[in-house]
Enzyme design. Structure first.
Site, PDB file in Angstrom:
ATOM      1  N   LEU A 211       0.843  -1.191   0.000  1.00 19.96           N
ATOM      2  CA  LEU A 211       0.000   0.000   0.000  1.00 19.96           C
ATOM      3  C   LEU A 211       0.879   1.242   0.000  1.00 19.96           C
ATOM      4  CD1 LEU A 211      -2.787   1.489   0.498  1.00 19.96           C
ATOM      5  CD2 LEU A 211      -2.269   1.271   2.948  1.00 19.96           C
ATOM      6  N   GLY A 215       0.925  11.436   0.719  1.00 22.04           N
ATOM      7  CA  GLY A 215       0.604  12.488   1.688  1.00 22.04           C
ATOM      8  C   GLY A 215       0.144  11.852   2.984  1.00 22.04           C
ATOM      9  N   THR A 237       5.620  12.056   2.341  1.00 19.64           N
ATOM     10  CA  THR A 237       5.227  13.386   2.807  1.00 19.64           C
ATOM     11  C   THR A 237       6.324  14.366   2.434  1.00 19.64           C
ATOM     12  OG1 THR A 237       4.672  14.731   4.754  1.00 19.64           O
ATOM     13  CG2 THR A 237       6.245  12.955   5.089  1.00 19.64           C
ATOM     14  N   CYS A 411     -13.897  26.896   7.967  1.00 19.96           N
ATOM     15  CA  CYS A 411     -14.107  25.704   7.143  1.00 19.96           C
ATOM     16  C   CYS A 411     -15.301  24.898   7.634  1.00 19.96           C
ATOM     17  CB  CYS A 411     -12.849  24.843   7.150  1.00 19.96           C
ATOM     18  SG  CYS A 411     -11.485  25.512   6.164  1.00 19.96           S
TER      19      CYS A 411
END
Length: 448
Positions: A211, A215, A237, A411
């Site tokens: 897998l 990010g 990352t 947000c």
């Protein structure tokens, strides 16, 4: 030297009482069209020019000094309002998410030319006695937009804040993305574990599969997938702090043989040994609309035939509608989010994202909206951050704390009001003959 001019020729500074009167008049004019306010406004002397009829405000705007309104509204922009808050010119006491609703009101405020001129004159008469700088300056990145170097700079601007700061208000797994609520009453740790499980089930993970998490943040999904599904997990990352934190957590979990985190751009991952499954959670917003075909093409190269890619990201809603008023155009000309939160971040419509994925060969197998889930996740984060304010200041300064409090509240409001959305899209790189290998139904996602 003494001023020999006649007293009538000298410019007299307004008295404290005059500043208060002007601020009172400005605020009452700005909010005249609001109707029945559910909030209060308190001036620096403790007076209240605006209070709700029932006397129970959901929040209070505390104007901290005579120059605050000038900073906030001259010129009118989202950026100026945001900067005035993070620099402490005004405070928001109470429900900051409810206060974020004012960002729907200000851009739609309709004023005549005479009213605009009056307000500008009144605001200009207020002093400029506000802070000019901060230890967290806004970022103005240079170079080609979404180049490797510029992406590294913009991502690190946000994520290189000490990981200990994030740990104060994220869940124990350090998942900085939308949680998954089955009832809406779960605590954050439970909802984030449910999100990780939901992702793994959608990916149909099997023991021994490889897998890749594009990010990967602080490694929460890598660890969960390795512990619960027996996969070999790699995460990438652009944040040095995230990589170091994730590696430590992986070692503490005894998973160093099964998990690893690499400081690497997604464009630089080698494609000579494709992965069985790919996942990207909250990263596509950093890619940029123009780069979406490249992003999905790289994902296609990194995935084996018959493999699955789950792309989880925020998308714009109703972005085709142009601003309808002068106020909306003014408020859209400069963005607080672009300057202080996610420089170069771009939201695209979900159909544009899916079209880019299909353009390189992926089949779209499942699309799920989690908009309400993210509104609730952000509400949890804001409340947890506010509860740890004193501890947060051990790792960041007050302006940085205020940036996170303000942007997450805004947000949450935007998700709740369907200004923005978030989607999980399951993409299949079908094997020969169009075989996807997926179940015929979605029952596997909800088994107990």
């Amino acid at each position: 030297m003494l001023d020999s001019r006649p007293s009538s020729d000298r410019v007299r500074s307004p008295s404290p009482a005059e500043y208060l009167a002007r601020a009172d008049s400005i605020l009452k004019r700005i909010f005249a069209a609001y109707g029945r306010p559910d909030f209060a406004v308190r001036l620096w002397d403790g007076s209240y020019p605006i209070v709700p009829p029932d006397g129970r405000p959901r929040f209070t705007l505390a104007i901290n000094h005579p120059g605050a309104l000038r900073r906030m509204f001259l010129p009118p922009s989202e950026l100026n309002l945001g900067e005035a808050f993070i620099f402490g010119d005004y405070d928001i006491e109470g429900d900051i998410i409810a206060a974020a609703g004012l960002m729907d009101y200000f851009p739609r405020l309709r004023l005549s030319v005479g009213e605009i001129a009056w307000l500008a004159t009144q605001l200009l008469s207020l002093p400029r006695d506000f802070a000019a700088d901060t230890t967290r300056p806004g970022l103005r990145p240079r170079g080609e937009r979404h180049s490797r170097q510029r992406d590294r700079e913009t991502v690190q601007y946000h994520y290189e804040v000490p990981s200990e700061f994030y740990a104060l208000w994220l869940d124990r797994g350090m998942n900085y993305s939308c949680a998954y609520f089955q009832l809406g009453e779960e605590d954050l740790d439970v909802a984030q574990r449910q999100k990780l499980e939901h992702l793994c089930r959608k990916l149909q993970l099997q023991p021994g599969e490889r897998l890749l998490d594009i990010g990967c943040g602080w490694g929460g999904l890598l660890i969960y997938a390795a512990q619960n599904y027996g996969v070999d997990a790699t995460g990438i990352t652009l944040s040095q702090r995230q990589m170091e934190w994730a590696q430590q957590r992986i070692a503490e979990a005894g998973l160093s043989q099964h998990c690893r985190v690499v400081l690497q751009d997604y464009r630089d991952v080698l494609t000579d040994r494709p992965f069985d499954k790919l996942v990207s959670v909250g990263m596509v917003e950093h890619v940029g609309a123009a780069r979406l075909p490249d992003y999905f093409a790289q994902a296609w190269r990194l995935l084996k035939p018959g493999g699955l890619f789950l792309n989880h990201g925020i998308a714009s809603l109703k972005s085709h509608q142009p601003p309808r008023t002068l106020g909306q155009r003014l408020f859209q000309r400069d963005s607080f989010m672009q300057r202080y939160v996610f420089p170069d971040g771009e939201l695209v419509d979900i159909h544009e994202m899916l079209r880019a994925a299909e353009g390189v060969g992926f089949e779209v197998r499942d699309v799920e909206s989690l908009r309400e889930h993210y509104a609730l996740t952000l509400r949890h984060w804001v409340r947890r951050l506010e509860a740890r304010h004193t501890e947060a200041l051990k790792y960041v300064d007050e302006p940085t704390y205020r940036v996170w409090r303000l942007y997450m509240a805004g947000c949450s409001h935007s998700f709740a009001r369907s200004r923005i959305g978030i989607y999980q899209a399951l993409l299949s790189k079908n094997a020969a003959g169009g075989v996807s290998g997926l179940p015929w139904t979605r029952a596997h996602l909800y088994r107990s």
